[in-house]
Scaffold this motif. Structure first.
Motif, short mmCIF file in Angstrom:
data_model
loop_
_atom_site.label_atom_id
_atom_site.label_comp_id
_atom_site.label_asym_id
_atom_site.label_seq_id
_atom_site.Cartn_x
_atom_site.Cartn_y
_atom_site.Cartn_z
N THR A 182 -19.43 69.39 -41.01
CA THR A 182 -18.62 69.03 -39.84
C THR A 182 -17.51 70.07 -39.68
O THR A 182 -17.23 70.84 -40.61
CB THR A 182 -17.97 67.64 -40.03
OG1 THR A 182 -17.04 67.70 -41.11
CG2 THR A 182 -19.02 66.55 -40.27
N LYS A 183 -16.87 70.05 -38.52
CA LYS A 183 -15.78 71.00 -38.29
C LYS A 183 -14.61 70.74 -39.23
O LYS A 183 -13.91 71.66 -39.64
CB LYS A 183 -15.34 70.99 -36.83
CG LYS A 183 -14.83 69.67 -36.32
CD LYS A 183 -14.55 69.72 -34.84
CE LYS A 183 -14.13 68.37 -34.32
NZ LYS A 183 -13.96 68.39 -32.87
N GLU A 184 -14.42 69.48 -39.64
CA GLU A 184 -13.35 69.15 -40.57
C GLU A 184 -13.66 69.66 -41.97
O GLU A 184 -12.78 70.17 -42.66
CB GLU A 184 -13.11 67.63 -40.61
CG GLU A 184 -12.48 67.07 -39.35
CD GLU A 184 -13.50 66.77 -38.24
OE1 GLU A 184 -14.73 66.85 -38.48
OE2 GLU A 184 -13.05 66.47 -37.12
N GLU A 185 -14.92 69.55 -42.41
CA GLU A 185 -15.30 70.06 -43.73
C GLU A 185 -15.14 71.57 -43.81
O GLU A 185 -14.60 72.09 -44.78
CB GLU A 185 -16.76 69.68 -44.04
CG GLU A 185 -16.97 68.21 -44.31
CD GLU A 185 -18.43 67.83 -44.41
OE1 GLU A 185 -18.73 66.95 -45.24
OE2 GLU A 185 -19.27 68.38 -43.66
N LEU A 186 -15.60 72.27 -42.78
CA LEU A 186 -15.42 73.72 -42.74
C LEU A 186 -13.94 74.08 -42.72
O LEU A 186 -13.50 74.99 -43.42
CB LEU A 186 -16.12 74.33 -41.53
CG LEU A 186 -17.64 74.41 -41.57
CD1 LEU A 186 -18.19 74.91 -40.24
CD2 LEU A 186 -18.10 75.29 -42.70
N GLY A 187 -13.18 73.37 -41.90
CA GLY A 187 -11.75 73.63 -41.80
C GLY A 187 -11.02 73.44 -43.12
O GLY A 187 -10.22 74.29 -43.53
N ALA A 209 -12.19 73.68 -46.11
CA ALA A 209 -12.55 74.75 -47.04
C ALA A 209 -11.78 76.04 -46.76
O ALA A 209 -11.58 76.85 -47.65
CB ALA A 209 -14.05 75.03 -46.96
N LEU A 210 -11.33 76.19 -45.51
CA LEU A 210 -10.66 77.42 -45.10
C LEU A 210 -9.17 77.24 -44.84
O LEU A 210 -8.51 78.13 -44.32
CB LEU A 210 -11.34 77.97 -43.84
CG LEU A 210 -12.83 78.26 -44.01
CD1 LEU A 210 -13.46 78.62 -42.68
CD2 LEU A 210 -13.06 79.34 -45.03
N GLY A 211 -8.64 76.08 -45.20
CA GLY A 211 -7.21 75.84 -45.05
C GLY A 211 -6.77 75.59 -43.63
O GLY A 211 -5.64 75.90 -43.26
N ARG A 212 -7.65 75.02 -42.82
CA ARG A 212 -7.35 74.71 -41.42
C ARG A 212 -7.74 73.26 -41.17
O ARG A 212 -8.54 72.70 -41.89
CB ARG A 212 -8.18 75.61 -40.50
CG ARG A 212 -7.87 77.07 -40.62
CD ARG A 212 -8.80 77.91 -39.80
NE ARG A 212 -8.78 77.53 -38.40
CZ ARG A 212 -8.83 78.37 -37.38
NH1 ARG A 212 -8.92 79.65 -37.61
NH2 ARG A 212 -8.82 77.95 -36.16
N PRO A 213 -7.21 72.68 -40.10
CA PRO A 213 -7.62 71.30 -39.78
C PRO A 213 -9.10 71.20 -39.42
O PRO A 213 -9.79 70.28 -39.84
CB PRO A 213 -6.75 70.92 -38.59
CG PRO A 213 -5.64 71.90 -38.55
CD PRO A 213 -6.13 73.14 -39.23
N GLU A 214 -9.59 72.16 -38.65
CA GLU A 214 -11.00 72.16 -38.25
C GLU A 214 -11.40 73.54 -37.73
O GLU A 214 -10.56 74.31 -37.29
CB GLU A 214 -11.29 71.10 -37.19
CG GLU A 214 -10.48 71.24 -35.93
CD GLU A 214 -10.70 70.12 -34.94
OE1 GLU A 214 -10.88 70.43 -33.75
OE2 GLU A 214 -10.69 68.95 -35.34
N ILE A 215 -12.69 73.83 -37.80
CA ILE A 215 -13.24 75.08 -37.28
C ILE A 215 -14.71 74.86 -36.95
O ILE A 215 -15.41 74.17 -37.69
CB ILE A 215 -13.05 76.26 -38.26
CG1 ILE A 215 -13.49 77.59 -37.66
CG2 ILE A 215 -13.79 76.06 -39.53
CD1 ILE A 215 -12.38 78.46 -37.27
#
Length: 103
Positions: free
Chosen positions: A68-73, A75-81
């Protein structure tokens, strides 16, 4: 399936500077022939998925659509991507190995 190893390594790829985040940066990287893997979130729009699937075929990049965009986010220190691409060959190989372990 264990997502932790894959997502932790994705964070390391970012810290090493071998990752591009976001639609426009990934599009530019693909067109330049520098992308090895594209990660698209499950909840990205249909148009985004179609466009990057087309780019992946045209520019010979692997594509992974699982998180999901939240899981990717996270992992990268962001809310979502929604879209991320990997530019380093060796790190791409390691991510693909980790991905194969998940399947």
């Amino acid at each position: 399936m264990n997502n932790d190893k894959f997502l932790r390594f994705l964070g390391l790829v970012k810290k090493a500077g071998n990752l591009k985040e976001g639609y426009n940066k990934c599009e530019e990287t693909l067109k330049a022939g520098s992308s090895k893997i594209i990660l698209i979130s499950k909840d990205a729009s249909v148009n985004t998925k179609d466009k990057f699937n087309t780019y992946a075929k045209r520019f010979n990049s692997k594509i992974i659509e699982f998180f999901t965009k939240e899981e990717l986010g996270r992992a990268l220190g962001r809310p979502e991507i929604n879209v991320v691409c990997i530019t380093d060959t060796n790190m791409s190989k390691k991510l693909l190995e980790l991905w194969q372990e998940k399947i």
